[in-house]
Design a protein around this motif. Structure first.
Motif, PDB file in Angstrom:
ATOM      1  N   THR A 163       0.825  -1.202   0.000  1.00  0.00           N
ATOM      2  CA  THR A 163       0.000   0.000   0.000  1.00  0.00           C
ATOM      3  C   THR A 163       0.862   1.256   0.000  1.00  0.00           C
ATOM      4  N   VAL A 164       1.930   1.249   0.795  1.00  0.00           N
ATOM      5  CA  VAL A 164       2.851   2.386   0.803  1.00  0.00           C
ATOM      6  C   VAL A 164       3.446   2.588  -0.588  1.00  0.00           C
ATOM      7  N   GLU A 165       3.830   1.500  -1.244  1.00  0.00           N
ATOM      8  CA  GLU A 165       4.390   1.596  -2.591  1.00  0.00           C
ATOM      9  C   GLU A 165       3.368   2.173  -3.573  1.00  0.00           C
ATOM     10  N   VAL A 166       2.096   1.734  -3.437  1.00  0.00           N
ATOM     11  CA  VAL A 166       1.038   2.266  -4.294  1.00  0.00           C
ATOM     12  C   VAL A 166       0.861   3.763  -4.049  1.00  0.00           C
ATOM     13  N   PHE A 167       0.812   4.160  -2.778  1.00  0.00           N
ATOM     14  CA  PHE A 167       0.648   5.573  -2.454  1.00  0.00           C
ATOM     15  C   PHE A 167       1.779   6.403  -3.059  1.00  0.00           C
ATOM     16  N   ARG A 168       2.996   5.912  -2.941  1.00  0.00           N
ATOM     17  CA  ARG A 168       4.137   6.661  -3.468  1.00  0.00           C
ATOM     18  C   ARG A 168       4.101   6.733  -4.991  1.00  0.00           C
ATOM     19  N   ALA A 169       3.677   5.641  -5.624  1.00  0.00           N
ATOM     20  CA  ALA A 169       3.568   5.649  -7.086  1.00  0.00           C
ATOM     21  C   ALA A 169       2.499   6.639  -7.533  1.00  0.00           C
ATOM     22  N   TRP A 170       1.375   6.656  -6.842  1.00  0.00           N
ATOM     23  CA  TRP A 170       0.306   7.587  -7.193  1.00  0.00           C
ATOM     24  C   TRP A 170       0.737   9.027  -6.936  1.00  0.00           C
ATOM     25  N   GLU A 171       1.474   9.255  -5.846  1.00  0.00           N
ATOM     26  CA  GLU A 171       1.941  10.609  -5.561  1.00  0.00           C
ATOM     27  C   GLU A 171       2.921  11.076  -6.637  1.00  0.00           C
ATOM     28  N   ALA A 172       3.826  10.188  -7.047  1.00  0.00           N
ATOM     29  CA  ALA A 172       4.793  10.546  -8.081  1.00  0.00           C
ATOM     30  C   ALA A 172       4.096  10.925  -9.380  1.00  0.00           C
ATOM     31  N   ALA A 173       2.911  10.338  -9.606  1.00  0.00           N
ATOM     32  CA  ALA A 173       2.143  10.657 -10.807  1.00  0.00           C
ATOM     33  C   ALA A 173       1.194  11.832 -10.578  1.00  0.00           C
ATOM     34  N   GLY A 174       1.233  12.439  -9.381  1.00  0.00           N
ATOM     35  CA  GLY A 174       0.379  13.580  -9.088  1.00  0.00           C
ATOM     36  C   GLY A 174      -1.068  13.225  -8.856  1.00  0.00           C
ATOM     37  N   LYS A 175      -1.348  11.956  -8.440  1.00  0.00           N
ATOM     38  CA  LYS A 175      -2.720  11.492  -8.285  1.00  0.00           C
ATOM     39  C   LYS A 175      -3.158  11.347  -6.839  1.00  0.00           C
ATOM     40  N   LEU A 176      -2.252  11.495  -5.897  1.00  0.00           N
ATOM     41  CA  LEU A 176      -2.582  11.280  -4.500  1.00  0.00           C
ATOM     42  C   LEU A 176      -1.577  11.998  -3.628  1.00  0.00           C
ATOM     43  N   LEU A 177      -1.996  12.380  -2.423  1.00  0.00           N
ATOM     44  CA  LEU A 177      -1.109  13.005  -1.456  1.00  0.00           C
ATOM     45  C   LEU A 177      -0.706  11.964  -0.420  1.00  0.00           C
ATOM     46  N   ALA A 178       0.507  11.466  -0.515  1.00  0.00           N
ATOM     47  CA  ALA A 178       0.972  10.469   0.445  1.00  0.00           C
ATOM     48  C   ALA A 178       1.298  11.086   1.791  1.00  0.00           C
ATOM     49  N   GLY A 179       1.509  12.389   1.828  1.00  0.00           N
ATOM     50  CA  GLY A 179       1.744  13.085   3.077  1.00  0.00           C
ATOM     51  C   GLY A 179       3.153  12.904   3.610  1.00  0.00           C
ATOM     52  N   PRO A 180       3.451  13.554   4.749  1.00  0.00           N
ATOM     53  CA  PRO A 180       4.801  13.460   5.315  1.00  0.00           C
ATOM     54  C   PRO A 180       5.095  12.115   5.966  1.00  0.00           C
ATOM     55  N   ASP A 181       4.066  11.309   6.214  1.00  0.00           N
ATOM     56  CA  ASP A 181       4.242  10.000   6.848  1.00  0.00           C
ATOM     57  C   ASP A 181       3.426   8.958   6.087  1.00  0.00           C
ATOM     58  N   PRO A 182       3.909   8.528   4.895  1.00  0.00           N
ATOM     59  CA  PRO A 182       3.140   7.585   4.078  1.00  0.00           C
ATOM     60  C   PRO A 182       2.833   6.272   4.785  1.00  0.00           C
ATOM     61  N   GLU A 183       3.739   5.825   5.656  1.00  0.00           N
ATOM     62  CA  GLU A 183       3.515   4.553   6.348  1.00  0.00           C
ATOM     63  C   GLU A 183       2.284   4.631   7.246  1.00  0.00           C
ATOM     64  N   ALA A 184       2.188   5.711   8.025  1.00  0.00           N
ATOM     65  CA  ALA A 184       1.032   5.861   8.910  1.00  0.00           C
ATOM     66  C   ALA A 184      -0.237   6.126   8.110  1.00  0.00           C
ATOM     67  N   ARG A 185      -0.120   6.924   7.044  1.00  0.00           N
ATOM     68  CA  ARG A 185      -1.296   7.219   6.223  1.00  0.00           C
ATOM     69  C   ARG A 185      -1.813   5.946   5.555  1.00  0.00           C
ATOM     70  N   ALA A 186      -0.908   5.100   5.078  1.00  0.00           N
ATOM     71  CA  ALA A 186      -1.323   3.835   4.477  1.00  0.00           C
ATOM     72  C   ALA A 186      -2.007   2.946   5.505  1.00  0.00           C
ATOM     73  N   ALA A 187      -1.480   2.923   6.736  1.00  0.00           N
ATOM     74  CA  ALA A 187      -2.086   2.102   7.785  1.00  0.00           C
ATOM     75  C   ALA A 187      -3.490   2.591   8.123  1.00  0.00           C
ATOM     76  N   LEU A 188      -3.679   3.907   8.163  1.00  0.00           N
ATOM     77  CA  LEU A 188      -5.007   4.458   8.431  1.00  0.00           C
ATOM     78  C   LEU A 188      -5.988   4.096   7.309  1.00  0.00           C
ATOM     79  N   ALA A 189      -5.540   4.219   6.068  1.00  0.00           N
ATOM     80  CA  ALA A 189      -6.399   3.870   4.939  1.00  0.00           C
ATOM     81  C   ALA A 189      -6.744   2.388   4.964  1.00  0.00           C
TER      82      ALA A 189
END
Length: 210
Positions: A119-145
């Motif tokens: 999920t963290v990898e997906v979030f980072r890939a989407w952020e790199a493409a400008g499709k999502l905000l992974a935020g300053p703590d992608p690990e915690a944000r992924a866990a919340l999602a």
């Protein structure tokens, strides 16, 4: 045989299922089950490995930026909805995962660890493409999602009773998805412009505030 075991494990829990019952469900002899898997533990490992591989394929699909674009357009409200659509109605996968995750079994923790990493990898890939905000703590944000997504799947039967609609089916899914999109709006950038170094687009950069 593996699918028969998955069905029975989902229905009754692993401890309540015997090798003979699995053989009967698969319409084979108990000796054949033992020959292929050695023991119930071996069969259970095969079930977990199968689910893990299936989820890996699902995450490979969601890593594509087209999926993020579909979420922005409202086609999908969450990864859990994508997972639900990937399963046939009545699939034992979700009931089994619910049992496994609530068991405290180390296998469940390892599955969760793998899915979180994906999920963290997906979030980072989407952020790199400008499709999502992974935020300053992608690990915690992924866990919340993930907590929200898995909670929807695991608590769906209870939410049907509490809310009076099914969050995973029909009009109930539409209602749930609409609110999920509003809930997850903080994850989606306001435009398709690229994100800079993981900084949420609605926050000013250090250069802007200097």
């Amino acid at each position: 045989m593996r699918d028969a075991a998955l069905e029975l494990f989902a229905e009754r829990g692993e401890d309540a299922v015997t090798m003979r019952q699995i053989a009967d469900r698969a319409d084979v002899s108990p000796a054949l089950v033992v020959h292929h898997f050695g023991s119930k533990a071996g069969l259970r490992t095969a079930v977990v490995d199968h689910l893990s591989a299936w989820m890996d394929e699902l995450f490979d699909m969601t890593a594509e930026t087209a999926t993020a674009e579909d979420m922005r357009a409202g086609e999908w409200s969450s990864i859990s909805e994508i997972l639900q659509h990937a399963l046939p109605e009545g699939s034992p996968v979700v009931p089994y995962l619910r049992r496994l995750m609530m068991s405290g079994d180390p296998a469940a923790t390892e599955l969760l660890r793998r899915w979180h990493r994906s999920t963290v990898e997906v979030f980072r890939a989407w952020e790199a493409a400008g499709k999502l905000l992974a935020g300053p703590d992608p690990e915690a944000r992924a866990a919340l999602a993930m907590s929200s997504d898995l909670g929807t799947l695991f608590l769906a039967e209870h939410w049907r009773e509490v809310l009076g609609f099914d969050p995973l089916r029909g009009e109930g899914l539409v209602r749930w998805a609409d609110e999920a999109m509003r809930f997850y709006a903080a994850l989606l950038p306001p435009s398709d412009t690229a994100l800079d170094h993981g900084i949420d687009s609605h926050h000013p950069s250090p250069e802007e505030t200097s």
